[in-house]
Design a protein around this motif. Structure first.
Motif, PDB file in Angstrom:
ATOM      1  N   HIS A  76       1.961  -2.852   2.368  1.00 15.08           N
ATOM      2  CA  HIS A  76       2.245  -4.156   1.769  1.00 15.08           C
ATOM      3  C   HIS A  76       1.681  -4.185   0.339  1.00 15.08           C
ATOM      4  CE1 HIS A  76       2.922  -8.446   1.464  1.00 15.08           C
ATOM      5  NE2 HIS A  76       1.674  -8.568   1.028  1.00 15.08           N
ATOM      6  N   VAL A 125       3.732  -1.943  -1.987  1.00  9.03           N
ATOM      7  CA  VAL A 125       5.043  -2.498  -2.335  1.00  9.03           C
ATOM      8  C   VAL A 125       4.877  -3.603  -3.387  1.00  9.03           C
ATOM      9  CG1 VAL A 125       7.002  -3.824  -1.426  1.00  9.03           C
ATOM     10  CG2 VAL A 125       6.152  -1.849  -0.158  1.00  9.03           C
ATOM     11  N   GLN A 126       3.810  -4.388  -3.248  1.00  9.32           N
ATOM     12  CA  GLN A 126       3.539  -5.438  -4.245  1.00  9.32           C
ATOM     13  C   GLN A 126       3.382  -4.830  -5.638  1.00  9.32           C
ATOM     14  OE1 GLN A 126       3.036  -8.934  -3.517  1.00  9.32           O
ATOM     15  NE2 GLN A 126       4.055  -8.195  -1.688  1.00  9.32           N
ATOM     16  N   GLN A 161       8.973  -1.305   5.788  1.00  9.01           N
ATOM     17  CA  GLN A 161       8.625  -2.247   4.711  1.00  9.01           C
ATOM     18  C   GLN A 161       9.286  -1.942   3.373  1.00  9.01           C
ATOM     19  OE1 GLN A 161       4.444  -3.063   4.348  1.00  9.01           O
ATOM     20  NE2 GLN A 161       4.224  -3.575   6.489  1.00  9.01           N
ATOM     21  N   THR A 162      10.085  -0.886   3.320  1.00  5.13           N
ATOM     22  CA  THR A 162      10.747  -0.572   2.039  1.00  5.13           C
ATOM     23  C   THR A 162      12.249  -0.416   2.253  1.00  5.13           C
ATOM     24  OG1 THR A 162      10.512   1.818   2.379  1.00  5.13           O
ATOM     25  CG2 THR A 162       8.770   0.730   1.122  1.00  5.13           C
ATOM     26  N   THR A 185      10.662  -0.021  -3.301  1.00  5.76           N
ATOM     27  CA  THR A 185      11.285  -1.359  -3.338  1.00  5.76           C
ATOM     28  C   THR A 185      11.179  -1.982  -1.955  1.00  5.76           C
ATOM     29  OG1 THR A 185      13.431  -0.358  -2.960  1.00  5.76           O
ATOM     30  CG2 THR A 185      12.926  -0.977  -5.224  1.00  5.76           C
ATOM     31  N   SER A 186      10.855  -3.261  -1.980  1.00  6.96           N
ATOM     32  CA  SER A 186      10.549  -3.988  -0.755  1.00  6.96           C
ATOM     33  C   SER A 186      11.779  -4.117   0.144  1.00  6.96           C
ATOM     34  CB  SER A 186      10.044  -5.367  -1.167  1.00  6.96           C
ATOM     35  OG  SER A 186       9.902  -6.157  -0.033  1.00  6.96           O
TER      36      SER A 186
END
Ligand code: HEM
Length: 412
Positions: A130, A133-134, A379-380, A410-411
């Motif tokens: 997380h 990704v941020q 998550q991506t 990328t999320s």
């Protein structure tokens, strides 16, 4: 002729792509005598031969006699400065001594105990990914592949995971020279630095061990301390060697495996798409990474007697390097060994070794890598390298892996 086969395991180009040389080794020089080294060293390339060596722990020892090399007097000077060298960890023992040490930690690595760690692995992986990704662009080694295994191992041992930066320094230093001694590249200054770090580790762990004696907890450190007390089976020094081994063996290798998984999937976009479409392939995908891009490339042994190996006379104390990275690409092991196929049927690969020293942490490493990769996919939407420049290689020739892996995420 053997001379025409140039196999230099420290050569950078060879380390980046050893596979053609391995293939030629398997075909033409299944046992190769390295010329011009201070020790008599032989490389073994075939799966069948590597397995046979690792299976026969009477003929092939895991105790190496470094004092017989030219470093003898340098090492004696180190001992004068730092006192007696630490006792070998279980990895550096044979026979009954090895069995005794291994049995003391075995129970901490049963499949049941490892499965109990799974929810915590998911939690850590989700948090790390997380945060990555941020940020968008990260070095995946810093952001995920290193912190996940080290946090798990720190929690298993029962030490504060805030101390993990320290573990990284210890663990990096402990493995940096691993295996170089066989090729005459052992650096005295580095050895000295290792001994200094060992003193730091000792200063760190001794008070923690004392604390566990007074107030036992449900962790590996307590287990080791109690093992020492009950029948004084494990001395304090042995306990320290065990902790160093677990810390190091548990970190660098798993970090490397997760990094190699990401790299192979990026190099094989069809397999990445296949995995995104069918997550049930995760276990076989990790198994394929272990086979195809093995984190540990060679496993050394010392001959305990004179023998013959594919026409070579091996003397007592000669060293044999079992090239697991080659054995795992052997045409005799599986079909199309040079194809990266995440749905491949399970093979008898040797990525975790074989025989009595078979990796104690294999189930833990497999699960951590599956969780890391699964969470990354979840998550991506995508991840890619930020540029095509060659990535820095792990300093030890034992490892196949990189120490930095910049990616853009990328999320989902
Ligand atoms: C991808 C990850 C890993 C790889 C590729 C790997 C590979 C290996 C290999 C090849 C050996 C055999 C060495 C020999 O024959 O001399 C070994 C032994 C060992 N590994 Fe691992 N390992 C990994 C992860 C771990 C983890 C997570 C732990 C513990 C937390 C661990 C603990 C050990 C220990 C204690 C031994 C020595 C066993 C003995 O001497 O009986 N390993 N590992």
């Amino acid at each position: 002729m053997a001379e025409s086969f140039l196999f230099h395991p420290l050569d950078e180009a060879t380390r980046r792509n050893p596979y053609e040389l391995y293939a030629r080794g398997r075909r033409e020089f299944p046992v190769f005598a390295h010329p011009g080294l201070p020790l008599r060293v032989f490389s073994v390339f075939r799966h069948e031969d590597c397995q046979a060596v690792l299976r026969d722990d009477e003929t092939w020892s895991n105790v190496f006699r470094i004092e017989e090399t030219q470093l003898q007097s340098d090492l004696a000077a180190l001992d004068a400065d730092f006192g007696e060298p630490p006792p070998p960890s279980m990895l550096g023992t044979d026979g009954a001594e090895h069995a005794r040490l291994r049995s003391l930690v075995n129970k901490a690595f049963t499949p049941r105990i490892i499965r109990r760690l799974e929810p915590r692995m998911h939690e850590i992986a989700r948090e790390l990914i997380h945060a990555a990704v941020q940020r968008g662009s990260v070095d995946l080694v810093e952001a995920l592949t290193y912190p996940l295994p080290v946090t798990i191992i720190a929690e298993m041992i029962g030490v504060p995971s805030e101390d993990r930066a320290r573990f990284k320094v210890w663990s990096d230093e402990a493995v940096s020279v691993l295996g170089t001694g066989f090729f005459g590249g052992l650096d005295f200054e580095r050895l000295k630095r290792q001994r200094q770090l060992l003193e730091q580790m000792r200063a760190y762990f001794v008070p923690l061990a004392e604390e566990r004696r007074r107030a036992p907890r449900d962790d590996l450190l307590t287990g080791l301390v109690q093992a020492e007390y009950e029948g004084s089976q494990l001395s304090l020094e042995e306990m320290l060697s065990m902790l160093v081994l677990i810390l190091v063996a548990g970190n660098e290798t798993t970090t490397t495996l997760i990094g190699n998984a990401v790299l192979e999937l990026l190099a094989h976009p069809d397999q990445l798409a296949r995995l995104r479409a069918d997550r049930s392939l995760l276990p076989s995908a990790i198994e394929e990474v272990l086979r195809f891009s093995s984190p540990v490339q060679f496993d050394p042994r010392r001959a305990t007697r004179t023998l013959e190996l594919r026409g070579h006379k091996i003397e007592r104390d000669d060293v044999v390097l079992c090239w697991l990275g080659s054995a795992n690409r052997d045409e005799a092991l599986c079909d199309r060994p040079h194809v990266f196929d995440i749905g491949r049927e399970r093979t008898a690969h040797l990525a975790f070794g074989f025989g009595v020293h078979y990796c104690l942490g294999a189930n833990l490493a497999r699960l951590e890598a599956q969780v890391a990769l699964g969470t990354l996919l979840e998550q991506t939407n995508s991840f890619e390298r930020t540029d095509d420049s060659p990535l820095p290689l792990h300093p030890s020739p034992v490892f196949r892996g990189v120490t930095s892996l910049p990616v853009r995420l990328t999320s989902a």
